[in-house]
Structures are given as C-alpha cells and as structure tokens.
Design a protein around this motif. Sequence first.
Motif, PDB file in Angstrom:
ATOM      1  N   PHE A 170      41.024  52.711 -41.096  1.00  0.00           N
ATOM      2  CA  PHE A 170      41.043  52.199 -39.906  1.00  0.00           C
ATOM      3  C   PHE A 170      41.263  53.042 -38.948  1.00  0.00           C
ATOM      4  O   PHE A 170      40.412  53.305 -37.741  1.00  0.00           O
ATOM      5  CB  PHE A 170      41.807  50.915 -39.627  1.00  0.00           C
ATOM      6  CG  PHE A 170      41.564  49.850 -40.530  1.00  0.00           C
ATOM      7  CD1 PHE A 170      42.582  48.758 -40.751  1.00  0.00           C
ATOM      8  CD2 PHE A 170      40.453  49.596 -41.077  1.00  0.00           C
ATOM      9  CE1 PHE A 170      42.275  47.824 -41.710  1.00  0.00           C
ATOM     10  CE2 PHE A 170      40.190  48.428 -42.113  1.00  0.00           C
ATOM     11  CZ  PHE A 170      41.139  47.400 -42.352  1.00  0.00           C
ATOM     12  N   ASP A 230      32.005  41.087 -36.411  1.00  0.00           N
ATOM     13  CA  ASP A 230      31.859  42.332 -36.861  1.00  0.00           C
ATOM     14  C   ASP A 230      30.710  42.391 -38.146  1.00  0.00           C
ATOM     15  O   ASP A 230      30.652  41.392 -38.896  1.00  0.00           O
ATOM     16  CB  ASP A 230      33.304  42.703 -37.730  1.00  0.00           C
ATOM     17  CG  ASP A 230      34.354  42.414 -36.850  1.00  0.00           C
ATOM     18  OD1 ASP A 230      35.286  41.918 -36.724  1.00  0.00           O
ATOM     19  OD2 ASP A 230      34.118  43.363 -35.534  1.00  0.00           O
ATOM     20  N   VAL A 247      38.753  42.064 -38.371  1.00  0.00           N
ATOM     21  CA  VAL A 247      38.244  43.155 -38.707  1.00  0.00           C
ATOM     22  C   VAL A 247      38.763  44.047 -39.727  1.00  0.00           C
ATOM     23  O   VAL A 247      40.156  44.133 -39.813  1.00  0.00           O
ATOM     24  CB  VAL A 247      38.168  43.881 -37.152  1.00  0.00           C
ATOM     25  CG1 VAL A 247      37.660  45.460 -37.555  1.00  0.00           C
ATOM     26  CG2 VAL A 247      37.198  43.349 -36.439  1.00  0.00           C
ATOM     27  N   GLY A 248      38.066  44.486 -40.623  1.00  0.00           N
ATOM     28  CA  GLY A 248      38.909  45.272 -41.870  1.00  0.00           C
ATOM     29  C   GLY A 248      39.679  44.531 -42.755  1.00  0.00           C
ATOM     30  O   GLY A 248      39.944  45.338 -43.520  1.00  0.00           O
ATOM     31  N   GLU A 249      39.447  43.317 -42.594  1.00  0.00           N
ATOM     32  CA  GLU A 249      40.305  42.491 -43.651  1.00  0.00           C
ATOM     33  C   GLU A 249      39.546  42.711 -45.003  1.00  0.00           C
ATOM     34  O   GLU A 249      38.324  42.713 -45.283  1.00  0.00           O
ATOM     35  CB  GLU A 249      40.180  41.238 -43.200  1.00  0.00           C
ATOM     36  CG  GLU A 249      41.365  40.141 -43.841  1.00  0.00           C
ATOM     37  CD  GLU A 249      41.360  38.962 -43.063  1.00  0.00           C
ATOM     38  OE1 GLU A 249      42.232  38.404 -42.705  1.00  0.00           O
ATOM     39  OE2 GLU A 249      40.303  38.097 -43.207  1.00  0.00           O
ATOM     40  N   THR A 250      40.247  42.807 -46.150  1.00  0.00           N
ATOM     41  CA  THR A 250      39.988  42.655 -47.408  1.00  0.00           C
ATOM     42  C   THR A 250      39.125  41.606 -47.725  1.00  0.00           C
ATOM     43  O   THR A 250      39.373  40.556 -47.684  1.00  0.00           O
ATOM     44  CB  THR A 250      41.247  42.891 -48.471  1.00  0.00           C
ATOM     45  OG1 THR A 250      41.858  44.125 -48.018  1.00  0.00           O
ATOM     46  CG2 THR A 250      40.672  43.190 -49.910  1.00  0.00           C
ATOM     47  N   GLN A 251      37.666  41.680 -48.356  1.00  0.00           N
ATOM     48  CA  GLN A 251      37.087  40.689 -48.906  1.00  0.00           C
ATOM     49  C   GLN A 251      37.320  40.849 -50.419  1.00  0.00           C
ATOM     50  O   GLN A 251      37.268  41.608 -50.873  1.00  0.00           O
ATOM     51  CB  GLN A 251      35.604  41.132 -48.482  1.00  0.00           C
ATOM     52  CG  GLN A 251      35.362  40.790 -47.132  1.00  0.00           C
ATOM     53  CD  GLN A 251      33.718  41.054 -46.605  1.00  0.00           C
ATOM     54  OE1 GLN A 251      33.082  40.549 -47.625  1.00  0.00           O
ATOM     55  NE2 GLN A 251      33.455  41.528 -45.723  1.00  0.00           N
ATOM     56  N   PHE A 264      35.208  51.538 -45.915  1.00  0.00           N
ATOM     57  CA  PHE A 264      35.762  51.190 -46.885  1.00  0.00           C
ATOM     58  C   PHE A 264      35.047  51.896 -48.344  1.00  0.00           C
ATOM     59  O   PHE A 264      33.859  52.243 -48.293  1.00  0.00           O
ATOM     60  CB  PHE A 264      35.513  49.732 -47.222  1.00  0.00           C
ATOM     61  CG  PHE A 264      36.122  48.768 -46.202  1.00  0.00           C
ATOM     62  CD1 PHE A 264      35.403  48.868 -45.006  1.00  0.00           C
ATOM     63  CD2 PHE A 264      37.159  47.904 -46.213  1.00  0.00           C
ATOM     64  CE1 PHE A 264      36.091  47.990 -43.812  1.00  0.00           C
ATOM     65  CE2 PHE A 264      37.761  47.128 -45.403  1.00  0.00           C
ATOM     66  CZ  PHE A 264      37.014  47.219 -44.162  1.00  0.00           C
ATOM     67  N   PHE A 288      35.828  39.668 -54.000  1.00  0.00           N
ATOM     68  CA  PHE A 288      34.464  39.254 -54.436  1.00  0.00           C
ATOM     69  C   PHE A 288      34.430  38.178 -55.906  1.00  0.00           C
ATOM     70  O   PHE A 288      35.391  38.542 -56.621  1.00  0.00           O
ATOM     71  CB  PHE A 288      33.508  40.512 -54.710  1.00  0.00           C
ATOM     72  CG  PHE A 288      33.083  41.211 -53.452  1.00  0.00           C
ATOM     73  CD1 PHE A 288      33.753  41.989 -52.723  1.00  0.00           C
ATOM     74  CD2 PHE A 288      31.556  40.783 -52.982  1.00  0.00           C
ATOM     75  CE1 PHE A 288      33.206  42.498 -51.499  1.00  0.00           C
ATOM     76  CE2 PHE A 288      31.173  41.366 -51.884  1.00  0.00           C
ATOM     77  CZ  PHE A 288      32.046  42.144 -51.013  1.00  0.00           C
TER      78      PHE A 288
END
Lengths: 115, 115
Positions: free
Chosen positions: B51, B101, A100-104, B34, A106
Amino acid sequence: EAGVAQSPRYKIIEKRQSVAFWCNPISGHATLYWYQQILGQGPKLLIQFQNNGVVDDSQLPKDRFSAERLKGVDSTLKIQPAKLEDSAVYLCASSLRGQVGETQYFGPGTRLLVL
Amino acid sequence: AQSVTQPDIHITVSEGASLELRCNYSYGATPYLFWYVQSPGQGLQLLLKYFSGDTLVQGIKGFEAEFKRSQSSFNLRKPSVHWSDAAEYFCAVVFMKTSYDKVIFGPGTSLSVIP
C-alpha cells in the motif's frame, strides 16, 4: 474459520441452457465478489456486492448474466442463456468490509463448460 | 486506461534456483498492489500486498516483492524455489475510483519447477 464455499464445483451444459452458481462467503464478511476466469487469463470482476447492494457491475453482461445477494449473506450467479464463450471458472470471493486493499478470500471456483 | 501486464506467460526454473516474476501497471497514481498464487484446482491465495511505506514487501511462503515507482513495476521474487511453488501467479492492482475501488488482475504467469 470456514472458507468461501461454492457449488457446484463442475458443470457441463449445452449452449442456450441456463445455469446457476452458489456462493457462501466467510461468516461476517460484508463484501462479496464474483469473478470470471477464462482459461489462460486472469480473473475478471463481474460484480461486487456490499451487503445486499451492488457496488460495481460494470463488466457483467446484463443481457444474460444476473446475480443476487438477497439477505446480504450467500449469493447466486445465473447465466441465461449460456453461450460457448461463457466456458470459464467462476470464482467467488469475500472480504470483511470491502475497504481499499483489504484481503479478498477466494473460493475454489465453479468450472463451467458450455458445449 | 488502467492496465496490468505480466510479460512472461510461462517460466521454468530448477528447484533451488531463484525466481523473479514481473508485473507492470499503467495508472496515473500509486495503486494498491497484490500478488496471488493459484495452485491447480485451488482458489487464489494472497501472497503479499503493498500500500505504502517500505517498497520491499515480505509475504508468505518466502516470497517478497519490490515496488518501483519509476518503472511502474511490482516484481515478485523468491531466492530458492521449491517444487511445491509450481502454480499460476497473478499480479493484481486496485485502482481508486470516486465511489469504489476497482481491482484488475494481470493475465498470470505459469511457473514450472524442474526437480
């Protein structure tokens, strides 16, 4: 560290043809996402993989779209047959564990135009 | 249903002026929040995230955002805009489901900067 790679960058096809996009995530990232971004809209999640398993494909039009991540590394997204409304940018993203909330992170995206 | 709105489709500011981009969400609990930026031809880049804890979050490139629970908002701010800030800005929200999520992006705000 190399980023998320996608190919091709651009693709033009006629409706009812098929097309495939490829994504290579950041090395070691377990989670991979495919998004569709229609002009003027925010990205919409199509499918999320955790390693080679599907976590969420609720918004993937399964009658024409398919995706796979066979070895838990790179992934392909296919459209068959394509429709005019599939014209969009297809973004691939990856994250380390998919928590949860981890940086994606792109990739640059593949811009698809269906004529 | 969960949703994310960005009321301003397009904003134009003069270089050196302050900036505020609005983001509102609809959800029964506090989500993960975000802000991403997308420059022409580029993939999305994370500016900042929230968060829990301090409701004022600092990000990269001089951006900050403030979470206001009572207003269900997470507005992005920058005290002095640079010409290079011209881009598309997306607010994104992660809603917690039972087993995974779900991330939803807003429609985006296009920022133009006048020299």
